[in-house]
Design an enzyme around this catalytic site. Structure first.
Site, mmCIF file in Angstrom:
data_model
loop_
_atom_site.group_PDB
_atom_site.id
_atom_site.type_symbol
_atom_site.label_atom_id
_atom_site.label_comp_id
_atom_site.label_asym_id
_atom_site.label_seq_id
_atom_site.Cartn_x
_atom_site.Cartn_y
_atom_site.Cartn_z
ATOM 1 N N LYS A 28 0.860 -1.194 0.000
ATOM 2 C CA LYS A 28 0.000 0.000 0.000
ATOM 3 C C LYS A 28 0.897 1.245 0.000
ATOM 4 C CE LYS A 28 -3.577 2.740 0.733
ATOM 5 N NZ LYS A 28 -4.518 3.033 -0.369
ATOM 6 N N CYS A 111 -2.777 9.840 -6.131
ATOM 7 C CA CYS A 111 -3.849 9.579 -5.161
ATOM 8 C C CYS A 111 -4.874 10.712 -5.243
ATOM 9 C CB CYS A 111 -3.315 9.474 -3.731
ATOM 10 S SG CYS A 111 -4.690 9.293 -2.555
#
Ligand code: RRO
Length: 292
Positions: A28, A111
């Site tokens: 992640k 993101c």
């Protein structure tokens, strides 16, 4: 391999990936400090995918750095994803992982889910400056995770930046950011953060992912490896990415929904589909999309 995203935050989750047929262990995206992420509900399944605004929940980069020897001992290439809030953050993290045993560093420039933070990949000047700083920190190959682009001029602008630096790979695409799904019964959005705005994933975004892989393959030639991601849930989906020019593919939503068995299933489906076509190796089809 898995995509940086679902089920890859903790050591236990990464161990499950190591034991699956995933070709690599991808972590992640991490930040300087650990993060809880955005308020719940922040992930919802949809009929053809998902919408999420996780908000970068992660253990902080030092936890992943400390985990590298254990992850490497699991026997697969380890790809660390980093997602700093500034060039300085990314310099600190890339420097640290350059001095570790990770195999690849994927710098996440895309993101969409941090309130008040723009996606670096949509700011070409900032991307250029970041790459200038990050590509000189060591010899380990680094790549960048890109946002989806929707205009030919944007593909060209980004490809021209990438060509100036020793970027070894690009990962296309991140989720389609800032989409809105509304529940007409409750008259509310279905996720809480950012007024319901979140990243769209899964089947919905496959045509966008394919176009991004194809466009960058044509613009970058074979100098840069491309990891395709977006809506892959079958062997034929992976094959389509291969035709578009992907060197490898990552699985996010399907892994979230189906679990680690998806990797062997998709690999077997891809093998069977290619065999039926008489193809023996990936390069028989890679980038070989035919004109209509
Ligand atoms: O954690 C997230 O909300 C997230 C990240 Br870091 C990303 O790169 N892409 C995405 O859709 N969600």
């Amino acid at each position: 391999m898995n995509a940086s995203g679902p089920r890859c935050t903790s050591y236990d989750e990464l161990k499950v990936i190591a034991k699956s047929a995933s070709a690599a262990i991808v972590t992640k995206s991490c930040t300087i400090e650990s993060r809880e992420g955005n308020p719940e509900p922040r992930y919802q399944n949809l009929p053809l995918g998902s919408i999420q605004s996780m908000g970068l929940p992660n253990l902080g980069y030092q936890a992943y750095l400390a985990m590298v020897p254990e992850l490497k001992a699991l026997g697969k290439p380890v790809i660390v994803s980093i997602s700093g809030f500034s060039i300085e953050d990314n310099i600190e993290m890339v420097s640290a992982f350059q001095n570790s045993d990770v195999d690849l560093i994927e710098v996440n420039f895309s993101c969409p889910n941090i309130p008040g933070k723009a996606q670096v990949a949509y700011d070409f000047e900032q991307t250029d400056r970041a790459l200038a700083a990050l590509c000189q920190l060591g010899d380990k190959p680094i790549g960048i995770k890109l946002a989806p682009y929707f205009d030919m001029s944007h593909f060209v602008a980004m490809a021209n930046i990438i060509k100036q630096y020793p970027v070894k790979f690009i990962t296309c695409i991140n989720s389609i950011g800032n989409t809105l799904v509304i529940d007409p019964h409750s008259e509310r959005p279905i996720i809480k953060p950012k007024g319901g705005f979140g990243g769209l994933c899964g089947d919905y975004i496959k045509p966008v992912g394919l176009a991004n892989v194809r466009a960058f393959r044509e613009l970058l030639g074979d100098d840069v490896q491309i990891i395709g991601v977006g809506g892959i849930k079958s062997g034929t989906d992976a094959f389509e990415y291969l035709l578009a020019g992907a060197d490898a593919v990552q699985i996010a939503t399907c892994f979230e929904k189906e679990g680690p068995e998806c990797f062997s299933r998709i690999e077997n489906e891809l093998k069977a589909f290619m065999k039926a076509k008489g193809y023996n190796k990936l390069t028989d089809a890679k980038g070989k999309l035919k004109p209509l």
